[in-house]
Design a protein around this motif. Structure first.
Motif, PDB file in Angstrom:
ATOM      1  N   THR A 284       0.830  -1.197   0.000  1.00 49.26           N
ATOM      2  CA  THR A 284       0.000   0.000   0.000  1.00 49.26           C
ATOM      3  C   THR A 284       0.868   1.252   0.000  1.00 49.26           C
ATOM      4  OG1 THR A 284      -1.763  -1.154   1.199  1.00 49.26           O
ATOM      5  CG2 THR A 284      -1.800   1.257   1.238  1.00 49.26           C
ATOM      6  N   ALA A 285       1.910   1.233   0.827  1.00 54.81           N
ATOM      7  CA  ALA A 285       2.837   2.362   0.857  1.00 54.81           C
ATOM      8  C   ALA A 285       3.560   2.522  -0.472  1.00 54.81           C
ATOM      9  CB  ALA A 285       3.842   2.176   1.991  1.00 54.81           C
ATOM     10  N   MET A 286       3.862   1.404  -1.138  1.00 57.59           N
ATOM     11  CA  MET A 286       4.543   1.488  -2.430  1.00 57.59           C
ATOM     12  C   MET A 286       3.644   2.122  -3.483  1.00 57.59           C
ATOM     13  SD  MET A 286       7.532   0.949  -3.645  1.00 57.59           S
ATOM     14  CE  MET A 286       8.476  -0.457  -3.076  1.00 57.59           C
ATOM     15  N   ILE A 287       2.342   1.891  -3.403  1.00 53.68           N
ATOM     16  CA  ILE A 287       1.415   2.570  -4.305  1.00 53.68           C
ATOM     17  C   ILE A 287       1.496   4.080  -4.103  1.00 53.68           C
ATOM     18  CG2 ILE A 287      -1.027   2.956  -4.825  1.00 53.68           C
ATOM     19  CD1 ILE A 287      -1.530   0.018  -4.284  1.00 53.68           C
ATOM     20  N   VAL A 288       1.539   4.505  -2.839  1.00 51.19           N
ATOM     21  CA  VAL A 288       1.637   5.934  -2.542  1.00 51.19           C
ATOM     22  C   VAL A 288       2.952   6.496  -3.039  1.00 51.19           C
ATOM     23  CG1 VAL A 288       1.731   7.632  -0.682  1.00 51.19           C
ATOM     24  CG2 VAL A 288       0.070   5.768  -0.579  1.00 51.19           C
ATOM     25  N   VAL A 289       4.046   5.750  -2.889  1.00 51.58           N
ATOM     26  CA  VAL A 289       5.343   6.210  -3.384  1.00 51.58           C
ATOM     27  C   VAL A 289       5.286   6.441  -4.895  1.00 51.58           C
ATOM     28  CG1 VAL A 289       7.737   5.510  -3.788  1.00 51.58           C
ATOM     29  CG2 VAL A 289       6.710   5.193  -1.533  1.00 51.58           C
ATOM     30  N   GLY A 290       4.755   5.457  -5.631  1.00 51.10           N
ATOM     31  CA  GLY A 290       4.626   5.637  -7.073  1.00 51.10           C
ATOM     32  C   GLY A 290       3.708   6.792  -7.424  1.00 51.10           C
ATOM     33  N   PHE A 291       2.613   6.910  -6.694  1.00 46.07           N
ATOM     34  CA  PHE A 291       1.648   7.986  -6.914  1.00 46.07           C
ATOM     35  C   PHE A 291       2.300   9.357  -6.766  1.00 46.07           C
ATOM     36  CE2 PHE A 291      -1.222  11.112  -5.122  1.00 46.07           C
ATOM     37  CZ  PHE A 291      -2.363  11.023  -5.896  1.00 46.07           C
ATOM     38  N   ALA A 292       2.955   9.595  -5.651  1.00 46.37           N
ATOM     39  CA  ALA A 292       3.510  10.919  -5.364  1.00 46.37           C
ATOM     40  C   ALA A 292       4.763  11.207  -6.175  1.00 46.37           C
ATOM     41  CB  ALA A 292       3.810  11.036  -3.864  1.00 46.37           C
ATOM     42  N   LEU A 293       5.622  10.201  -6.333  1.00 48.80           N
ATOM     43  CA  LEU A 293       6.873  10.429  -7.052  1.00 48.80           C
ATOM     44  C   LEU A 293       6.635  10.672  -8.535  1.00 48.80           C
ATOM     45  CD1 LEU A 293       9.938  10.515  -7.270  1.00 48.80           C
ATOM     46  CD2 LEU A 293       9.931   8.009  -7.362  1.00 48.80           C
ATOM     47  N   MET A 294       5.933   9.753  -9.197  1.00 47.67           N
ATOM     48  CA  MET A 294       5.712   9.892 -10.633  1.00 47.67           C
ATOM     49  C   MET A 294       4.741  11.026 -10.926  1.00 47.67           C
ATOM     50  SD  MET A 294       6.825   8.549 -13.406  1.00 47.67           S
ATOM     51  CE  MET A 294       6.457   8.414 -15.151  1.00 47.67           C
ATOM     52  N   GLY A 295       3.707  11.157 -10.081  1.00 51.17           N
ATOM     53  CA  GLY A 295       2.734  12.217 -10.311  1.00 51.17           C
ATOM     54  C   GLY A 295       3.330  13.600 -10.197  1.00 51.17           C
ATOM     55  N   ALA A 351       8.150  10.933   5.367  1.00 53.06           N
ATOM     56  CA  ALA A 351       7.982  12.257   5.963  1.00 53.06           C
ATOM     57  C   ALA A 351       8.829  13.300   5.241  1.00 53.06           C
ATOM     58  CB  ALA A 351       8.341  12.210   7.447  1.00 53.06           C
ATOM     59  N   LEU A 352      10.080  12.953   4.928  1.00 55.12           N
ATOM     60  CA  LEU A 352      10.936  13.881   4.193  1.00 55.12           C
ATOM     61  C   LEU A 352      10.352  14.190   2.817  1.00 55.12           C
ATOM     62  CD1 LEU A 352      14.566  12.605   4.937  1.00 55.12           C
ATOM     63  CD2 LEU A 352      13.585  14.810   5.590  1.00 55.12           C
ATOM     64  N   ALA A 353       9.948  13.138   2.093  1.00 53.64           N
ATOM     65  CA  ALA A 353       9.391  13.339   0.758  1.00 53.64           C
ATOM     66  C   ALA A 353       8.119  14.181   0.822  1.00 53.64           C
ATOM     67  CB  ALA A 353       9.106  11.991   0.097  1.00 53.64           C
ATOM     68  N   GLY A 354       7.265  13.906   1.795  1.00 54.07           N
ATOM     69  CA  GLY A 354       6.035  14.679   1.926  1.00 54.07           C
ATOM     70  C   GLY A 354       6.293  16.138   2.228  1.00 54.07           C
ATOM     71  N   LEU A 355       7.230  16.404   3.135  1.00 54.29           N
ATOM     72  CA  LEU A 355       7.561  17.787   3.448  1.00 54.29           C
ATOM     73  C   LEU A 355       8.180  18.488   2.240  1.00 54.29           C
ATOM     74  CD1 LEU A 355       8.995  17.335   7.062  1.00 54.29           C
ATOM     75  CD2 LEU A 355       6.819  18.397   6.417  1.00 54.29           C
ATOM     76  N   GLY A 356       9.031  17.766   1.503  1.00 55.46           N
ATOM     77  CA  GLY A 356       9.624  18.353   0.301  1.00 55.46           C
ATOM     78  C   GLY A 356       8.566  18.719  -0.728  1.00 55.46           C
ATOM     79  N   LEU A 357       7.573  17.849  -0.908  1.00 54.83           N
ATOM     80  CA  LEU A 357       6.507  18.142  -1.865  1.00 54.83           C
ATOM     81  C   LEU A 357       5.654  19.312  -1.404  1.00 54.83           C
ATOM     82  CD1 LEU A 357       5.468  14.488  -2.753  1.00 54.83           C
ATOM     83  CD2 LEU A 357       6.466  16.159  -4.326  1.00 54.83           C
ATOM     84  N   VAL A 379      12.913  15.772  -1.790  1.00 55.64           N
ATOM     85  CA  VAL A 379      11.953  14.802  -2.327  1.00 55.64           C
ATOM     86  C   VAL A 379      12.674  13.535  -2.786  1.00 55.64           C
ATOM     87  CG1 VAL A 379      10.301  14.352  -4.178  1.00 55.64           C
ATOM     88  CG2 VAL A 379      10.261  16.551  -2.980  1.00 55.64           C
ATOM     89  N   GLY A 380      13.772  13.706  -3.529  1.00 56.02           N
ATOM     90  CA  GLY A 380      14.517  12.542  -4.004  1.00 56.02           C
ATOM     91  C   GLY A 380      15.095  11.718  -2.877  1.00 56.02           C
ATOM     92  N   ILE A 381      15.669  12.379  -1.878  1.00 56.14           N
ATOM     93  CA  ILE A 381      16.236  11.659  -0.737  1.00 56.14           C
ATOM     94  C   ILE A 381      15.145  10.879  -0.004  1.00 56.14           C
ATOM     95  CG2 ILE A 381      17.298  11.964   1.537  1.00 56.14           C
ATOM     96  CD1 ILE A 381      18.811  14.374   0.326  1.00 56.14           C
ATOM     97  N   GLY A 417       0.740   2.780  -8.783  1.00 55.54           N
ATOM     98  CA  GLY A 417       0.687   4.093  -8.155  1.00 55.54           C
ATOM     99  C   GLY A 417       1.116   5.195  -9.091  1.00 55.54           C
ATOM    100  N   ALA A 418       2.134   4.914  -9.918  1.00 50.86           N
ATOM    101  CA  ALA A 418       2.607   5.911 -10.874  1.00 50.86           C
ATOM    102  C   ALA A 418       1.517   6.255 -11.891  1.00 50.86           C
ATOM    103  CB  ALA A 418       3.854   5.398 -11.587  1.00 50.86           C
ATOM    104  N   VAL A 419       0.827   5.229 -12.388  1.00 50.83           N
ATOM    105  CA  VAL A 419      -0.275   5.469 -13.326  1.00 50.83           C
ATOM    106  C   VAL A 419      -1.317   6.375 -12.696  1.00 50.83           C
ATOM    107  CG1 VAL A 419      -2.156   4.381 -14.594  1.00 50.83           C
ATOM    108  CG2 VAL A 419       0.084   3.288 -14.544  1.00 50.83           C
ATOM    109  N   LEU A 420      -1.711   6.049 -11.467  1.00 48.61           N
ATOM    110  CA  LEU A 420      -2.746   6.825 -10.796  1.00 48.61           C
ATOM    111  C   LEU A 420      -2.252   8.216 -10.425  1.00 48.61           C
ATOM    112  CD1 LEU A 420      -4.221   4.058  -8.456  1.00 48.61           C
ATOM    113  CD2 LEU A 420      -5.078   4.829 -10.680  1.00 48.61           C
TER     114      LEU A 420
END
Length: 498
Positions: A284-295, A351-357, A379-381, A417-420
């Motif tokens: 589930t977390a990996m879906i969110v990672v793909g969602f936020a990173l690719m999106g 948390a780091l990625a979310g704050l960066g976004l 975000v990348g880190i 996640g990336a698709v979505l």
């Protein structure tokens, strides 16, 4: 995706004969995966040029990206099984041929429709050659230590394609136009076909499971219908009959997919694995990672070009901190997880990625680059700290014989996640624009949405990224969530597609 050892076909070349060709095999497989990863990031830098030359809107750009990612996501698991059953060398070379021919089709596309068709074909080729390249390495290195080193080298060298994509895309699109980003695959693919035919030896796994055709078809149709509704909803209207029908069709088909997988003897997605909390939470977390990173990365170049007025070349270079940070930090993520536990490292990374976004959601046209690049790097880190540990958690949650399957599912969920992500965050931008907001404000809303979802996921993993039952073999160390994963090295299968 399976990584089970294969048995070389009968012939004069035994295991001893394979050893001298290992360097050539690594060169071919690494270059093949490099080509796939390069294509995943090089396109983003050329999106502004595509929009101008093809006279398309945001939804067209979303399809250019999602058509490729959708096919990779839905065919990745079947591609690994296909390679094991019918020959890894054969499937790898076929994947290279399809990917190369599709790249030429993309470069010559006279319209957005032809380009999307080419991207679909590219996704099919990538879904074949990527798991086959990993399986070829595993079959050629039967000793566990040799295999780990070889796969680590494969992941590290091919991963350079991620960092090379943005600057290469900016340079090529600025100098020759967007078709050049696809033409670059032509000579690489031609070399791989010639060198692969000479350097690779056939291997297969006679005991590989059969291919789950109904599950594969239903997954493509279901996620495809959902993607269509999300991308087109902004322009057609969220309450229009065609969009409501798309959502309804997605719900029905995905429900049918779950029913089929629950009854299949060899399902592509064994639902029983999700009974273990560690497995279900990590995916589930990996879906969110793909969602936020690719999106979010879908909009990086567009922000610099359309909001800050950068050239395509400069925008490609300006987006580099995010991908470069991922390449640099990724090798250390598994080691940190081994020391501190999956839950801590993943939660800190999210948390780091979310704050960066969230901070990216606050930039505007007048923000200097000195105050932007570090946000991309954060975000990348953050995302680099999450992907290997999440795959490690998924592998820890299953039996020893299902590690390859768990890793393949982890890659697939990230791609879904990336698709979505591209579809949903694009819908956020379009919805805000339809309400009278500027493109800049729409981008801010997309980044803030991605950041909020990522931070919510950090809370989710902080609470639930643990086993629902004790591990079979208790592990030393103070962290309850470490288990046998405390000894899990940086898993290369996740580094391969960043």
């Amino acid at each position: 995706m399976t990584t089970s050892e294969g048995v070389p076909e009968a012939g004069p070349a035994g295991t001893a004969a394979v050893r001298p060709n290992r360097a050539a095999l690594l060169t071919v497989t690494c270059l093949g995966q490099f080509m796939v990863l390069l294509d995943s990031t090089i396109v983003g830098a050329a999106l502004p040029d595509m929009q101008r030359r093809l006279h398309t809107h945001l939804s067209g750009l979303q399809w250019i990206v999602d058509a490729y990612v959708l096919l990779v996501a839905m065919l990745l698991l079947s591609g690994g099984v296909f390679a094991d059953r019918f020959g890894r060398r054969r499937v790898f070379l076929a994947g290279v041929a399809v990917f190369t021919a599709a790249s030429v089709l993309c470069s010559a596309a006279p319209s957005i429709g032809w380009l999307i068709a080419g991207r679909v074909a590219q996704g099919v080729g990538a879904a074949a050659l990527s798991p086959a390249s990993l399986a070829l390495i595993a079959a050629a290195h039967p000793a566990p230590q040799d295999r780990v080193r070889a796969i680590g080298l494969w992941a590290g060298l091919s991963g350079i394609g991620l960092a090379a994509g943005p600057p290469a895309g900016g340079i090529l699109a600025d100098a020759f136009g967007w078709p050049a980003i696809f033409l670059v695959n032509g000579p690489i693919g031609a070399f791989l076909l010639v060198a692969g035919a000479r350097a690779l030896r056939e291997s297969r796994n006679p005991g590989a499971p059969s291919i789950d055709v109904p599950g594969t078809v239903l997954s493509i149709l279901g996620v495809g219908a959902l993607t269509y509704a999300l991308i087109e909803g902004g322009s057609r209207g969220w309450t229009s009959p065609v969009i409501l029908s798309g959502f309804a069709a997605a719900a029905v088909v995905l429900a049918a997919f779950v029913a089929v997988e629950a009854r299949a003897s060899t399902p592509m997605l064994p639902l029983r694995l999700f009974r273990e909390r560690l497995f279900s939470v990590s995916n589930t977390a990996m879906i969110v990672v793909g969602f936020a990173l690719m999106g979010s990365s879908f909009f990086f170049s567009q922000f610099f070009v359309y909001v800050q007025g950068s050239s395509i070349l400069r925008a490609g270079l300006q987006t580099l901190p995010a991908s470069l940070a991922m390449v640099v930090v990724s090798p250390f993520a598994g080691r940190l997880a081994a020391r501190y536990g999956f839950r801590i490292v993943v939660t800190v990374g999210l948390a780091l990625a979310g704050l960066g976004l969230l901070t990216l959601g606050l930039v505007h046209a007048g923000t200097g680059y000195a105050n932007v690049w570090w946000r991309l790097a954060v975000v990348g880190i953050g995302f680099a700290l999450t992907m290997s540990p999440l795959t490690g958690a998924a592998i820890q949650a299953v039996g020893p014989q299902e590690g390859g399957l768990a890793s393949g599912i982890s890659s697939t969920t990230r791609q879904i996640g990336a698709v979505l992500g591209v579809a949903v965050l694009g819908a956020v931008v379009r919805t805000r624009q339809s309400g009278g907001a500027s493109f800049e404000a729409g981008l801010g809303g997309a980044f803030l949405t991605a950041g909020a979802v990522t931070l919510a996921c950090a809370v989710f993993t902080g609470l639930w990224l643990v086993r629902s039952r004790p591990a079979d073999v208790p592990s030393p160390g103070p962290s309850a969530d470490r288990g046998s994963g405390a000894h899990f090295p940086d898993h290369p299968l996740e580094r391969e597609q960043r």
